[in-house]
Design a protein around this motif. Structure first.
Motif, PDB file in Angstrom:
ATOM      1  N   GLY A 220       0.816  -1.212   0.000  1.00 55.82           N
ATOM      2  CA  GLY A 220       0.000   0.000   0.000  1.00 55.82           C
ATOM      3  C   GLY A 220       0.844   1.254   0.000  1.00 55.82           C
ATOM      4  O   GLY A 220       1.964   1.301  -0.516  1.00 55.82           O
ATOM      5  N   GLY A 221       0.297   2.326   0.617  1.00 56.67           N
ATOM      6  CA  GLY A 221       1.011   3.596   0.682  1.00 56.67           C
ATOM      7  C   GLY A 221       1.918   3.663   1.898  1.00 56.67           C
ATOM      8  O   GLY A 221       1.678   2.997   2.917  1.00 56.67           O
ATOM      9  N   HIS A 222       2.968   4.461   1.788  1.00 53.43           N
ATOM     10  CA  HIS A 222       3.956   4.579   2.864  1.00 53.43           C
ATOM     11  C   HIS A 222       4.320   6.041   3.100  1.00 53.43           C
ATOM     12  O   HIS A 222       4.398   6.845   2.170  1.00 53.43           O
ATOM     13  N   LEU A 223       4.572   6.362   4.358  1.00 51.46           N
ATOM     14  CA  LEU A 223       5.110   7.666   4.739  1.00 51.46           C
ATOM     15  C   LEU A 223       6.105   7.422   5.865  1.00 51.46           C
ATOM     16  O   LEU A 223       5.751   6.842   6.894  1.00 51.46           O
ATOM     17  N   PHE A 224       7.341   7.855   5.661  1.00 54.36           N
ATOM     18  CA  PHE A 224       8.394   7.639   6.652  1.00 54.36           C
ATOM     19  C   PHE A 224       8.758   8.968   7.286  1.00 54.36           C
ATOM     20  O   PHE A 224       8.820  10.001   6.620  1.00 54.36           O
ATOM     21  N   GLY A 225       8.967   8.937   8.589  1.00 54.52           N
ATOM     22  CA  GLY A 225       9.326  10.157   9.303  1.00 54.52           C
ATOM     23  C   GLY A 225      10.385   9.902  10.349  1.00 54.52           C
ATOM     24  O   GLY A 225      10.622   8.755  10.760  1.00 54.52           O
ATOM     25  N   LEU A 226      11.037  10.971  10.776  1.00 57.40           N
ATOM     26  CA  LEU A 226      12.049  10.914  11.829  1.00 57.40           C
ATOM     27  C   LEU A 226      11.697  11.917  12.915  1.00 57.40           C
ATOM     28  O   LEU A 226      11.233  13.026  12.615  1.00 57.40           O
ATOM     29  N   ALA A 227      11.918  11.534  14.146  1.00 53.75           N
ATOM     30  CA  ALA A 227      11.799  12.459  15.280  1.00 53.75           C
ATOM     31  C   ALA A 227      13.186  12.600  15.878  1.00 53.75           C
ATOM     32  O   ALA A 227      13.837  11.609  16.193  1.00 53.75           O
ATOM     33  N   PHE A 228      13.656  13.835  16.014  1.00 50.49           N
ATOM     34  CA  PHE A 228      15.007  14.064  16.498  1.00 50.49           C
ATOM     35  C   PHE A 228      15.049  15.329  17.335  1.00 50.49           C
ATOM     36  O   PHE A 228      14.165  16.192  17.241  1.00 50.49           O
ATOM     37  N   ALA A 266      18.021   9.188  14.984  1.00 52.25           N
ATOM     38  CA  ALA A 266      16.672   9.683  15.230  1.00 52.25           C
ATOM     39  C   ALA A 266      15.811   8.517  15.697  1.00 52.25           C
ATOM     40  O   ALA A 266      16.260   7.382  15.750  1.00 52.25           O
ATOM     41  N   VAL A 267      14.567   8.813  16.041  1.00 53.71           N
ATOM     42  CA  VAL A 267      13.573   7.766  16.254  1.00 53.71           C
ATOM     43  C   VAL A 267      12.739   7.705  14.984  1.00 53.71           C
ATOM     44  O   VAL A 267      12.150   8.700  14.564  1.00 53.71           O
ATOM     45  N   GLU A 268      12.727   6.544  14.356  1.00 51.96           N
ATOM     46  CA  GLU A 268      12.065   6.400  13.061  1.00 51.96           C
ATOM     47  C   GLU A 268      10.593   6.051  13.238  1.00 51.96           C
ATOM     48  O   GLU A 268      10.231   5.287  14.126  1.00 51.96           O
ATOM     49  N   MET A 269       9.759   6.611  12.359  1.00 50.48           N
ATOM     50  CA  MET A 269       8.319   6.338  12.358  1.00 50.48           C
ATOM     51  C   MET A 269       7.919   5.946  10.935  1.00 50.48           C
ATOM     52  O   MET A 269       8.263   6.632   9.978  1.00 50.48           O
ATOM     53  N   TRP A 270       7.172   4.857  10.832  1.00 48.92           N
ATOM     54  CA  TRP A 270       6.780   4.345   9.516  1.00 48.92           C
ATOM     55  C   TRP A 270       5.265   4.137   9.526  1.00 48.92           C
ATOM     56  O   TRP A 270       4.752   3.253  10.197  1.00 48.92           O
ATOM     57  N   TRP A 271       4.563   4.999   8.782  1.00 45.67           N
ATOM     58  CA  TRP A 271       3.118   4.882   8.652  1.00 45.67           C
ATOM     59  C   TRP A 271       2.787   4.195   7.334  1.00 45.67           C
ATOM     60  O   TRP A 271       3.414   4.452   6.300  1.00 45.67           O
ATOM     61  N   VAL A 295      11.455  18.538  20.151  1.00 45.22           N
ATOM     62  CA  VAL A 295      11.591  17.511  19.116  1.00 45.22           C
ATOM     63  C   VAL A 295      11.094  18.041  17.776  1.00 45.22           C
ATOM     64  O   VAL A 295      10.035  18.657  17.699  1.00 45.22           O
ATOM     65  N   SER A 296      11.877  17.820  16.735  1.00 44.08           N
ATOM     66  CA  SER A 296      11.471  18.133  15.376  1.00 44.08           C
ATOM     67  C   SER A 296      11.077  16.852  14.653  1.00 44.08           C
ATOM     68  O   SER A 296      11.537  15.757  15.009  1.00 44.08           O
ATOM     69  N   ILE A 297      10.249  17.007  13.631  1.00 43.93           N
ATOM     70  CA  ILE A 297       9.798  15.886  12.816  1.00 43.93           C
ATOM     71  C   ILE A 297      10.173  16.167  11.368  1.00 43.93           C
ATOM     72  O   ILE A 297       9.957  17.276  10.877  1.00 43.93           O
ATOM     73  N   SER A 298      10.753  15.185  10.694  1.00 44.49           N
ATOM     74  CA  SER A 298      10.974  15.302   9.252  1.00 44.49           C
ATOM     75  C   SER A 298      10.170  14.209   8.553  1.00 44.49           C
ATOM     76  O   SER A 298      10.024  13.108   9.081  1.00 44.49           O
ATOM     77  N   LEU A 299       9.665  14.548   7.376  1.00 47.63           N
ATOM     78  CA  LEU A 299       8.833  13.611   6.616  1.00 47.63           C
ATOM     79  C   LEU A 299       9.387  13.457   5.207  1.00 47.63           C
ATOM     80  O   LEU A 299       9.741  14.447   4.549  1.00 47.63           O
ATOM     81  N   GLY A 300       9.442  12.200   4.746  1.00 49.80           N
ATOM     82  CA  GLY A 300       9.805  11.954   3.363  1.00 49.80           C
ATOM     83  C   GLY A 300       8.593  12.107   2.468  1.00 49.80           C
ATOM     84  O   GLY A 300       7.468  12.322   2.944  1.00 49.80           O
ATOM     85  N   PRO A 301       8.761  11.991   1.161  1.00 45.35           N
ATOM     86  CA  PRO A 301       7.607  12.040   0.257  1.00 45.35           C
ATOM     87  C   PRO A 301       6.780  10.768   0.374  1.00 45.35           C
ATOM     88  O   PRO A 301       7.317   9.693   0.667  1.00 45.35           O
ATOM     89  N   ALA A 302       5.486  10.866   0.179  1.00 42.82           N
ATOM     90  CA  ALA A 302       4.628   9.679   0.205  1.00 42.82           C
ATOM     91  C   ALA A 302       4.959   8.787  -0.985  1.00 42.82           C
ATOM     92  O   ALA A 302       5.377   9.260  -2.043  1.00 42.82           O
ATOM     93  N   GLU A 311      11.900   5.587  -1.171  1.00 40.44           N
ATOM     94  CA  GLU A 311      11.964   7.019  -1.475  1.00 40.44           C
ATOM     95  C   GLU A 311      11.573   7.855  -0.259  1.00 40.44           C
ATOM     96  O   GLU A 311      12.187   8.890   0.034  1.00 40.44           O
ATOM     97  N   SER A 312      10.571   7.402   0.462  1.00 40.00           N
ATOM     98  CA  SER A 312      10.133   8.140   1.648  1.00 40.00           C
ATOM     99  C   SER A 312      11.197   8.098   2.745  1.00 40.00           C
ATOM    100  O   SER A 312      11.436   9.096   3.435  1.00 40.00           O
ATOM    101  N   TYR A 313      11.836   6.958   2.884  1.00 35.07           N
ATOM    102  CA  TYR A 313      12.895   6.807   3.892  1.00 35.07           C
ATOM    103  C   TYR A 313      14.032   7.790   3.632  1.00 35.07           C
ATOM    104  O   TYR A 313      14.442   8.555   4.519  1.00 35.07           O
ATOM    105  N   HIS A 314      14.564   7.778   2.419  1.00 39.27           N
ATOM    106  CA  HIS A 314      15.685   8.660   2.096  1.00 39.27           C
ATOM    107  C   HIS A 314      15.264  10.134   2.140  1.00 39.27           C
ATOM    108  O   HIS A 314      16.047  11.001   2.558  1.00 39.27           O
TER     109      HIS A 314
END
Length: 436
Positions: A220-228, A266-271, A295-302, A311-314
């Protein structure tokens, strides 16, 4: 205390002593370690150690960025540097026999955290020795400043002997604790997930039981994020607070599943999303959620499928580069900051780029800063004088005047290169010291 160790009691932060509140706010080590060190050597040397550990970690981060190596973390590195420096100072000041040097309980705990964050033991030991060597260099500088020339050789000899013994004791404690934790951790699901994620990122095929182990679908769809940490400082109970945030974010995003995996950087988040991509306004949605303080959050592209996950991870790590450079608590979406991330891969090149394209616009002072801000928004809005005037609460004629001033400062070729000028302005807005 021998004369060769008296200099320790004279240590103090660069800009004077700290209050207890300042020390409590800036420390990365646990309160027990700080309190014991204050009792042993006093608040001045302890504050100096906290400040020095922060400087050492920042230097490692900058060096890592030049090499393309992610060295920043959720406070793990600075906490280790700070604890090690404090324990070394206490050992030297106490004149303990070298064979009886005691290691803070925080050190084995740091080794256990390293296992949970997926850090190899050789990387852990390398970090410990690098921090140890940097601490010794800092002490040598202080001996040169604080100890009379005729006593410096004795002070350096005492410091080197004690630091060598302390370094060996530290490595033994870290290695023993790491091995014990690794034995207990290897069988846990989290480590299995971490290895599987690493395999997927490297381009390996997904095993047949991948979805069962990960606990989420891959097609399905993926969105990867980092909390740092927004500033690189230690954030207590980060994993727990990020896990709570990730679950709240899953509801906002309409995600089917989310997993949270600690990592050194970072702490990785994978939705994941059952049959559709995440909403395009993901970053804006997450700004409405209550983030853990500092804490900041970064998001990759969906993305869709395994390739979309990669792609979302990188992209998330690229966006995090911008967030760390800004040192500001925010949500950083790849779609908005990818161009700045590319420029920040090489800080030295970015500085040259800014100086080349902005030149006179980098002069200090409020008037020049107003011109830069106005010109940046003018270019970002497609030369929209009215929109900029309303946003900045000034007259449209003032916008035109400031743009004209900028053109006069930058020269006649200004309107032929709006894109590089805009990029340079955005870099200065993001990282004010980029042109220093």
């Amino acid at each position: 205390m021998r004369q060769s160790s008296q200099w320790i009691l004279a240590l103090t932060p660069a800009h004077g002593g700290w209050t207890p509140a300042q020390l409590a706010q800036r420390r990365a080590a646990d309160a027990e370690t700080i309190g014991s060190a204050v009792d042993a050597i006093g608040p001045g040397p302890v504050s100096w150690a906290v400040e020095t550990a922060e400087r050492i970690t920042s230097r490692f981060r900058d060096d890592g960025e030049k090499l393309g190596v992610p060295t920043e973390s959720t406070g793990f590195s600075r906490q280790g540097a700070e604890v090690g420096l404090l324990m070394a100072l206490v050992a030297m000041a106490g004149e303990s026999p070298l064979e009886t040097i005691r290691i803070s309980p925080a050190m084995p705990q740091l080794a256990r955290i390293a296992v949970r964050q997926g850090m190899p033991v050789d990387a852990l030991i390398h970090k410990a020795w690098a921090s140890h060597a940097a601490s010794q260099d800092e002490m040598l500088q202080m001996i040169g400043r604080l100890v009379e020339p005729q006593h410096q050789i004795a002070a350096i000899r005492a410091m080197s002997t004690a630091m060598f013994a302390h370094g060996n004791a530290t490595v033994r404690a870290l290695t023993d604790a790491y091995r014990e934790e690794r034995r207990q951790w290897d069988g846990k699901t989290r480590e299995t997930r971490r290895r599987m994620i690493a395999d997927l990122i490297r381009g390996g095929p997904a095993p047949a039981d991948a979805e069962e182990i990960l606990g989420l679908p891959l097609l399905g769809g993926h969105l990867f994020g980092l909390a740092f940490s927004a500033t690189g400082r230690h954030v207590s109970q980060l994993e727990e607070s990020v896990t709570s945030f990730a679950r709240t974010a899953a509801d906002l995003l309409g995600a089917a599943r989310v997993i949270v995996v600690p990592h050194d950087a970072a702490v990785e988040m994978w939705w994941t999303f059952s049959s559709r991509q995440p909403p395009p306004e993901s970053a804006a949605l997450l700004r409405t959620a209550v983030r853990p303080p500092g804490v900041s959050i970064s998001l990759g592209p969906a993305g869709i499928g395994i390739e979309g996950f990669r792609e979302s991870y990188h992209g998330a790590y690229a966006a995090a580069r911008v967030g760390r450079a800004a040192a500001a608590d925010d949500v950083w979406g790849y779609d908005s900051v990818a161009h700045l991330s590319l420029l920040l891969q090489d800080r030295s090149a970015a500085r040259r780029f800014v100086r080349h394209h902005l030149g006179p616009l980098l002069k200090p002072g409020g008037r020049t800063a107003e011109i830069r801000t106005t010109l940046r928004r003018y270019l970002e809005t497609g030369n929209g004088r009215i929109a900029v005037a309303e946003e900045l609460h000034i007259a449209a004629s003032t916008v035109a005047y400031r743009v004209a001033q900028a053109e006069g400062m930058l020269g006649p070729g200004f309107r032929d290169r709006p894109v590089p000028i805009l990029l340079a302005l955005q870099l200065v807005e993001l990282v004010p010291d980029i042109a220093s």
